[in-house]
Design a protein around this motif. Structure first.
Motif, PDB file in Angstrom:
ATOM      1  N   UNK A 167      24.979 150.506  91.149  1.00 43.03           N
ATOM      2  CA  UNK A 167      24.085 149.798  92.055  1.00 43.03           C
ATOM      3  C   UNK A 167      24.387 148.313  92.073  1.00 43.03           C
ATOM      4  N   UNK A 168      23.757 147.626  92.992  1.00 41.68           N
ATOM      5  CA  UNK A 168      23.867 146.174  93.106  1.00 41.68           C
ATOM      6  C   UNK A 168      22.642 145.558  92.443  1.00 41.68           C
ATOM      7  N   UNK A 169      22.849 144.569  91.579  1.00 43.14           N
ATOM      8  CA  UNK A 169      21.765 143.910  90.848  1.00 43.14           C
ATOM      9  C   UNK A 169      21.625 142.481  91.353  1.00 43.14           C
ATOM     10  N   UNK A 170      20.391 142.095  91.708  1.00 46.05           N
ATOM     11  CA  UNK A 170      20.120 140.743  92.191  1.00 46.05           C
ATOM     12  C   UNK A 170      19.087 140.072  91.290  1.00 46.05           C
ATOM     13  N   UNK A 171      19.044 138.739  91.255  1.00 40.61           N
ATOM     14  CA  UNK A 171      18.083 138.047  90.394  1.00 40.61           C
ATOM     15  C   UNK A 171      16.638 138.273  90.856  1.00 40.61           C
ATOM     16  N   UNK A 198      14.200 154.163  91.555  1.00 38.49           N
ATOM     17  CA  UNK A 198      15.641 154.004  91.765  1.00 38.49           C
ATOM     18  C   UNK A 198      16.456 155.135  91.158  1.00 38.49           C
ATOM     19  N   UNK A 199      16.025 155.661  90.007  1.00 37.90           N
ATOM     20  CA  UNK A 199      16.744 156.790  89.405  1.00 37.90           C
ATOM     21  C   UNK A 199      16.686 158.009  90.315  1.00 37.90           C
ATOM     22  N   UNK A 200      15.517 158.257  90.902  1.00 35.79           N
ATOM     23  CA  UNK A 200      15.363 159.402  91.798  1.00 35.79           C
ATOM     24  C   UNK A 200      16.132 159.193  93.097  1.00 35.79           C
ATOM     25  N   UNK A 212      21.352 158.025  97.435  1.00 37.96           N
ATOM     26  CA  UNK A 212      21.106 156.766  98.141  1.00 37.96           C
ATOM     27  C   UNK A 212      21.699 155.604  97.342  1.00 37.96           C
ATOM     28  N   UNK A 213      22.465 154.721  97.969  1.00 39.98           N
ATOM     29  CA  UNK A 213      22.916 153.512  97.272  1.00 39.98           C
ATOM     30  C   UNK A 213      21.716 152.622  96.969  1.00 39.98           C
ATOM     31  N   UNK A 214      21.701 151.982  95.804  1.00 37.62           N
ATOM     32  CA  UNK A 214      20.527 151.232  95.388  1.00 37.62           C
ATOM     33  C   UNK A 214      20.856 149.763  95.160  1.00 37.62           C
ATOM     34  N   UNK A 252      17.632 157.763 103.770  1.00 39.50           N
ATOM     35  CA  UNK A 252      17.760 156.304 103.760  1.00 39.50           C
ATOM     36  C   UNK A 252      19.209 155.869 103.634  1.00 39.50           C
ATOM     37  N   UNK A 253      19.537 154.767 104.308  1.00 42.78           N
ATOM     38  CA  UNK A 253      20.859 154.158 104.147  1.00 42.78           C
ATOM     39  C   UNK A 253      20.970 153.430 102.818  1.00 42.78           C
ATOM     40  N   UNK A 254      19.829 152.939 102.328  1.00 43.72           N
ATOM     41  CA  UNK A 254      19.826 152.317 101.013  1.00 43.72           C
ATOM     42  C   UNK A 254      18.402 152.252 100.489  1.00 43.72           C
TER      43      UNK A 254
END
Length: 430
Positions: free
Chosen positions: A367-371, A341-343, A349-351, A325-327
Motif C-alpha cells: 500500500x501507499x503510506x502518507x503522513x 484496510x486489511x479487508x 483493492x489498492x490501499x 472500488x478503484x481504491x
C-alpha cells in the motif's frame, strides 16, 4: 472461501498444532461482546473459533451485549445493570444492588459520568472464578484491564489481549470538545484509562494485535514491551476475498469512518478530495452522516453530491463495495490494527493509509503510506493512483496476497496458545 492457511479438519484436537501439550481449558473473558457493535465481539467470536478449531475446550464469560459463538463453545453470562438501556439510570438502583459490590460501583460510576463497565465486569468475573476457577487452565481476557484482573492474575494463568490504547482516543475527545463542560465530561468519561494503566503495570502476559499497539501501551500505560507478544488479527476470508467477475468502478474511492469521530481522519480525506482538480471520482463511506463537522465540511467544499454514506451494511455488502472500488483510503490519526484496510486488501483493492498507529504494519509493501493529517500529500497519492491503472493492479495483487498470508485467525490462535502455555508454566513455577 476457506482461509488458505487453515488445512485442518473441522473440530477435534489438532495434535500438529499443539506440540507443547494437550488441549487446554480456556476461558475467554470480555466485558461486552456484541459482534455487530464495535470490535470486541468480532475478536471474541473469531478468537474462540480459532482456539476451538485447534482442539481446545473454550468457554466465554461476558457481560451484555453477549457474543454470538459457534456450537460447542460455552457462554457464561455475567449480567450487568445495563444502565445504557435505561431511560433514567439514576432510578435503576434496587435494594439488592446495594449489597453487591459490582452493582454499587457500576451505578455510582455511571451516574457520575464515568465508564463503569470494565471494573464492574472484572468484579463479577473475579467472583465467578472464586467459585468455578478450577474449571479452567487459563483465562484469556479481552482488554478489560481493571484492578480485579490483577488479583485474578495472582492465582490463575492470565493472558490479556491489547488492541487500541484508549489513552489516544482521550486526547482527541478532549481536544474535539467545543466547550469547557464538554472537555470536563470527556475527561471524566475516560477516567478508566488511569485504572487501566495501574492494572497493566501489574499484569505479566500480553498479546498485542500490532507492534504499534505494543509500543503505545508501553508509552502510555507503562507496559514493559518485552512482556508483550505480537500477533496480527485475522480477517474473515469467507466474506472478504477477490472476485474477478466483479468489475471495478473507475474513480470509486471507498472508506470506513464514523463521520464525526476525529481519530478516523475523515476530515483529512475530505480536505484532500477538495484539492483534486478532476471530475471522475466519487467517495462511498461506510458509516453514517450526521449534522456536524463532516456535513459542514462537505457543504463548505461543495462535495455533498459526490460523497455517499452507507450505514448498517452486512459484511458481504462491505466486501462487495471493496471489490468495486478503484481504491480504498484509511486516513486515521491512529489505529491499533485496522480491519477495514486489511479487508479491502483481501478484496484486491489498492490501499492508501496514513502512518497513524499500526496502519503501515497492515499495509506493508502492498500500500501507499502518507503522513497523518497531511491532506496535500494524500491528495497527490489519490491523484497518482487514479491515473495509474497498472499500479492499482500491482498493489491490489500484493495486498490480496498479504491479506491471505498475514491476517489469519488460526495463526493468531496459535500465538495465543503459545502464550497460554507460557503463562501456565510461569504460574506453576512460582
Amino acid at each position: 472461501m476457506k482461509d488458505a492457511l487453515d488445512t485442518s479438519p473441522p473440530g477435534g484436537p489438532d495434535a500438529a498444532a499443539q506440540p507443547d501439550g494437550g488441549p487446554l481449558r480456556i476461558l475467554v473473558s470480555s466485558y461486552r461482546s456484541n459482534p455487530h457493535v464495535g470490535g470486541q465481539g468480532v475478536y471474541v467470536r473469531e478468537l474462540t473459533r480459532a482456539l476451538s478449531g485447534l482442539g481446545h475446550s473454550v468457554s466465554v464469560a461476558s457481560g451484555p451485549p453477549y457474543p454470538e459463538l459457534d456450537a460447542g463453545i460455552e457462554l457464561i453470562e455475567l449480567p450487568s445493570l445495563d444502565l445504557f438501556s435505561e431511560d433514567n439510570a439514576m432510578l435503576a438502583l434496587r435494594w439488592r444492588h446495594l449489597i453487591n459490590r459490582a452493582d454499587r460501583y457500576e451505578w455510582i460510576a455511571h451516574n457520575t459520568g464515568a465508564f463503569a463497565e470494565m471494573t464492574s465486569f472484572a468484579l463479577r468475573l473475579e467472583a465467578f472464578l472464586e467459585r468455578e476457577g478450577d474449571r479452567f487452565d487459563v483465562v484469556h481476557d479481552n482488554q478489560t484491564l481493571a484492578m480485579p484482573m490483577t488479583r485474578i492474575d495472582q492465582r490463575m494463568a492470565l493472558v490479556t489481549t491489547l488492541h487500541h490504547p484508549i489513552a489516544v482516543d482521550r486526547g482527541f475527545a478532549i481536544a474535539g470538545a467545543s466547550t469547557l463542560l464538554g472537555k470536563l465530561l470527556a475527561r471524566r468519561w475516560h477516567s478508566f484509562i488511569h485504572v487501566q494503566a495501574r492494572a497493566a503495570k501489574r499484569l505479566k502476559h500480553f498479546l498485542s494485535v500490532s507492534d504499534s499497539s505494543r509500543q503505545g501501551y508501553g508509552a502510555l500505560c507503562g507496559v514493559e514491551p518485552s512482556c508483550v507478544d505480537v500477533a496480527f488479527n485475522g480477517i474473515d476470508h469467507d466474506a472478504f476475498y477477490e472476485d474477478p467477475s466483479t468489475a471495478r468502478e473507475p474513480g470509486l474511492i471507498a472508506a470506513v469512518a464514523s463521520a464525526d469521530v476525529p481519530i478516523k481522519g475523515l476530515d483529512v480525506l475530505i480536505a484532500a478530495l477538495a484539492q483534486l482538480n478532476r471530475a471522475d471520482w466519487r467517495l462511498v463511506v461506510v458509516g453514517a452522516l450526521r449534522d456536524g463537522p463532516t456535513r459542514q465540511a462537505l457543504q463548505r467544499h461543495g462535495l455533498l453530491d459526490r460523497v455517499e454514506f452507507r450505514s448498517g451494511l452486512a459484511r458481504e455488502a462491505v466486501a462487495q463495495l471493496f471489490r468495486q472500488a478503484s481504491l480504498f483510503v484509511s486516513p486515521s490519526r491512529f489505529e491499533g490494527f485496522g480491519f477495514p484496510p486489511a479487508e479491502a486488501m483481501a478484496c484486491g483493492a489498492p490501499v492508501i493509509v496514513s502512518d497513524g498507529g499500526a496502519l503501515p504494519e497492515v499495509a506493508g509493501d502492498a500500500g501507499i503510506v502518507t503522513p497523518v493529517e497531511d491532506a496535500s500529500v494524500l491528495a497527490a497519492a489519490i491523484n497518482r493512483l487514479l491515473d495509474d491503472p497498472d499500479e492499482r493492479m500491482r498493489l491490489g495483487a500484493l495486498g490480496a496476497e498479504r491479506a491471505r498470508t498475514q491476517f489469519c485467525w488460526r495463526k493468531h490462535g496459535e500465538a495465543a496458545v503459545r502464550l497460554h502455555r507460557r503463562a501456565i508454566g510461569a504460574l506453576t513455577a512460582t
